[in-house]
Design a protein around this motif. Structure first.
Motif, PDB file in Angstrom:
ATOM      1  N   SER A 127       0.851  -1.178   0.000  1.00 21.51           N
ATOM      2  CA  SER A 127       0.000   0.000   0.000  1.00 21.51           C
ATOM      3  C   SER A 127       0.890   1.232   0.000  1.00 21.51           C
ATOM      4  CB  SER A 127      -0.909   0.023   1.232  1.00 21.51           C
ATOM      5  OG  SER A 127      -1.599   1.251   1.293  1.00 21.51           O
ATOM      6  N   HIS A 181      -1.124   3.617   3.011  1.00 20.53           N
ATOM      7  CA  HIS A 181      -1.204   3.296   4.438  1.00 20.53           C
ATOM      8  C   HIS A 181       0.052   2.557   4.906  1.00 20.53           C
ATOM      9  CE1 HIS A 181      -5.401   4.378   4.144  1.00 20.53           C
ATOM     10  NE2 HIS A 181      -5.585   3.468   3.212  1.00 20.53           N
ATOM     11  N   ALA A 236      -3.636  -7.839   7.349  1.00 17.87           N
ATOM     12  CA  ALA A 236      -2.637  -6.825   7.708  1.00 17.87           C
ATOM     13  C   ALA A 236      -3.255  -5.851   8.694  1.00 17.87           C
ATOM     14  CB  ALA A 236      -2.161  -6.081   6.470  1.00 17.87           C
ATOM     15  N   SER A 237      -2.413  -5.330   9.584  1.00 17.43           N
ATOM     16  CA  SER A 237      -2.855  -4.287  10.515  1.00 17.43           C
ATOM     17  C   SER A 237      -2.178  -2.980  10.139  1.00 17.43           C
ATOM     18  CB  SER A 237      -2.530  -4.671  11.959  1.00 17.43           C
ATOM     19  OG  SER A 237      -1.148  -4.901  12.129  1.00 17.43           O
ATOM     20  N   MET A 238      -2.895  -1.898  10.383  1.00 15.77           N
ATOM     21  CA  MET A 238      -2.409  -0.582  10.000  1.00 15.77           C
ATOM     22  C   MET A 238      -2.634   0.405  11.136  1.00 15.77           C
ATOM     23  SD  MET A 238      -4.021  -0.418   6.207  1.00 15.77           S
ATOM     24  CE  MET A 238      -3.565  -1.591   4.958  1.00 15.77           C
ATOM     25  N   TRP A 292       1.773  -0.261   7.060  1.00 16.59           N
ATOM     26  CA  TRP A 292       1.424  -1.564   7.615  1.00 16.59           C
ATOM     27  C   TRP A 292       2.394  -1.863   8.751  1.00 16.59           C
ATOM     28  CZ3 TRP A 292       0.089  -5.702   3.406  1.00 16.59           C
ATOM     29  CH2 TRP A 292      -0.811  -5.168   2.487  1.00 16.59           C
ATOM     30  N   ASN A 293       1.873  -2.378   9.859  1.00 18.22           N
ATOM     31  CA  ASN A 293       2.774  -2.741  10.950  1.00 18.22           C
ATOM     32  C   ASN A 293       2.681  -4.220  11.314  1.00 18.22           C
ATOM     33  OD1 ASN A 293       0.336  -2.786  12.265  1.00 18.22           O
ATOM     34  ND2 ASN A 293       0.998  -1.546  14.000  1.00 18.22           N
ATOM     35  N   VAL A 324       1.502  -8.354   9.476  1.00 18.18           N
ATOM     36  CA  VAL A 324       0.850  -9.215   8.499  1.00 18.18           C
ATOM     37  C   VAL A 324       0.829 -10.616   9.084  1.00 18.18           C
ATOM     38  CG1 VAL A 324       0.954 -10.181   6.167  1.00 18.18           C
ATOM     39  CG2 VAL A 324       1.672  -7.824   6.561  1.00 18.18           C
TER      40      VAL A 324
END
Length: 107
Positions: free
Chosen positions: A11, A14, A29-31, A16-17, A19
């Motif tokens: 992305s 955004h 995925a977390s954002m 991403w921190n 997966v």
């Protein structure tokens, strides 16, 4: 033996921190919302590299005035439990404001 990494999704909008891949092969995925509340907290990533907010309801639509315990705000990590649930770890304050109880919960 040398292993090569393969990009499956990205992305440019955004950060991403995290997966994770579930036992069933689903990718999430977390954002963190470092760039504002328009960032979805959790997304499901699809084989074509596209992604969609998960679980696809109001959890990813937090705005000022919305109830923080019922929203994804600044997600730190996601963890699949192997039993069909995806756990989200959130900070105890929305954008470093007041804190709340119940920051970890399954979705």
């Amino acid at each position: 033996m040398r292993t090569e990494l393969i990009d499956v999704a990205e992305s440019r909008e955004h950060l991403w921190n995290g997966v994770v891949c579930t036992r069933e092969g689903r990718l999430f995925a977390s954002m963190p919302a470092r760039f504002g509340p328009s960032t979805p907290g959790v997304v499901e990533v699809f084989p074509d590299g596209s992604f969609r907010p998960f679980p696809g309801n109001e959890w990813n639509a937090w705005r000022d005035g919305k109830d923080p315990p019922r929203s994804f705000i600044d997600i730190n990590s996601i963890i699949p439990d192997g039993k069909g649930s995806l756990w989200c770890d959130r900070p105890h304050a929305a954008f470093r404001t007041r804190s709340w109880i119940g920051s970890r919960r399954p979705i």
